[in-house]
Design an enzyme around this catalytic site. Sequence first.
Site, PDB file in Angstrom:
ATOM      1  N   LYS A  55       0.846  -1.202   0.000  1.00  0.00           N
ATOM      2  CA  LYS A  55       0.000   0.000   0.000  1.00  0.00           C
ATOM      3  C   LYS A  55       0.880   1.251   0.000  1.00  0.00           C
ATOM      4  O   LYS A  55       0.578   2.233  -0.677  1.00  0.00           O
ATOM      5  CB  LYS A  55      -0.934  -0.014   1.221  1.00  0.00           C
ATOM      6  CG  LYS A  55      -2.040  -1.055   1.096  1.00  0.00           C
ATOM      7  CD  LYS A  55      -2.806  -1.281   2.391  1.00  0.00           C
ATOM      8  CE  LYS A  55      -3.792  -2.438   2.211  1.00  0.00           C
ATOM      9  NZ  LYS A  55      -4.487  -2.811   3.447  1.00  0.00           N
ATOM     10  N   GLN A  99      -4.339  -1.635   9.913  1.00  0.00           N
ATOM     11  CA  GLN A  99      -4.350  -2.927   9.234  1.00  0.00           C
ATOM     12  C   GLN A  99      -4.925  -4.023  10.136  1.00  0.00           C
ATOM     13  O   GLN A  99      -4.528  -4.157  11.293  1.00  0.00           O
ATOM     14  CB  GLN A  99      -2.912  -3.278   8.790  1.00  0.00           C
ATOM     15  CG  GLN A  99      -2.803  -4.551   7.996  1.00  0.00           C
ATOM     16  CD  GLN A  99      -3.494  -4.471   6.626  1.00  0.00           C
ATOM     17  OE1 GLN A  99      -3.358  -3.503   5.892  1.00  0.00           O
ATOM     18  NE2 GLN A  99      -4.242  -5.509   6.287  1.00  0.00           N
ATOM     19  N   ASP A 122     -10.704   3.023   4.778  1.00  0.00           N
ATOM     20  CA  ASP A 122     -11.010   1.590   4.699  1.00  0.00           C
ATOM     21  C   ASP A 122     -12.532   1.361   4.768  1.00  0.00           C
ATOM     22  O   ASP A 122     -12.995   0.248   4.501  1.00  0.00           O
ATOM     23  CB  ASP A 122     -10.336   0.848   5.863  1.00  0.00           C
ATOM     24  CG  ASP A 122      -9.321  -0.184   5.396  1.00  0.00           C
ATOM     25  OD1 ASP A 122      -9.305  -0.480   4.186  1.00  0.00           O
ATOM     26  OD2 ASP A 122      -8.569  -0.684   6.239  1.00  0.00           O
TER      27      ASP A 122
END
Length: 299
Positions: A55, A99, A122
């Site tokens: 990412k 994450q 997200d």
Amino acid sequence: MEPANAPNIIDGNRIAEAILNEVREEVATIEGRKPGVVFIRVGEDPASRSYVLKKKKVSQSVGIESEVFVYPKNITRDELLANVDAFNKNPSVDGILVQSPMPGHLDESEIFNAIDPLKDVDGFHRINSGKLFQEDEDGFVPCTPLGVVEMLKRSGIATSGKHVVVIGRSLIVGKPLAMLLSRKHEWGNATVTICHSRSSDLASITRTADILIAAIGRPEFVKASMVKPGATVIDVGINRVADAEAPKGYRLTGDVAFDEVAPLCKHITPVPGGVGPMTVAMLMSNTLKAYRLRSASEI
Ligand code: NAD
């Protein structure tokens, strides 16, 4: 010569690259502060390390500022929340991603819900789940489901009126995907069935799918006997399967038994090179959206 019924293998890398080019072009036109995203990783889960690294690299490649913050696996809930809060208040941060998976002592949903919903690239904050439910386009949709729909759209695979079966009901993939595909929208309007670990006679349901989406986390779970001939099969799964002959000691496998299912399909996604790159591309797109929304609210 290819058999007449050779499936169309959807190239996720190619579609993702097209999206990244669009993001790159728009970022290049921004004068002054560029969009910025922070990636938070807790502990040293090997898959998370590689996802975050990827990412970060992709962010750099499109001109989005990014920084990775790694915290020890025994970080306390309060310390992690304090860090998230500092990023919420930092004006040069447009996007915050923590994450998953996090270590067991942390309540993931509490952490996701602590992120400023306007920086929630997200899309896991409950306000953004609610916006998706209410079909409010201002919200952030989780990147993997968003990537699946974008992939169908850019491949010209219509969803309207189709029966889509999603195997998996997670908050990260299955549920938001079902919500997206059933919304009143040109790239929605599908009749969606969500299956999960307690569904009975799964194969009898999956065999009725025009579009079958597997988000299970079990290598090669979907067999040819579960697929209707001519269906489109989207494989979200990313599983590490031990393989002594592979350079890293494992190989990546999807949730679909590709070799036996592909000959039956009209379209199918490979693993790797299918949904995975789309997820990262949509993260960049969401970060740019966060930048735009925040810039507009500052005016
Ligand atoms: P999860 O473990 O949260 O959810 C798995 C789902 O599968 C559950 O809802 C469960 O009910 C269902 N399931 C499990 N066993 C089943 C069975 N025998 N029959 C029917 N349903 C069953 O996983 P997740 O986070 O949704 O991820 C699913 C897969 O997708 C994993 O392989 C993950 O690595 C992958 N993934 C890929 C991407 C990407 O970018 N491509 C992103 C996120 C997740």
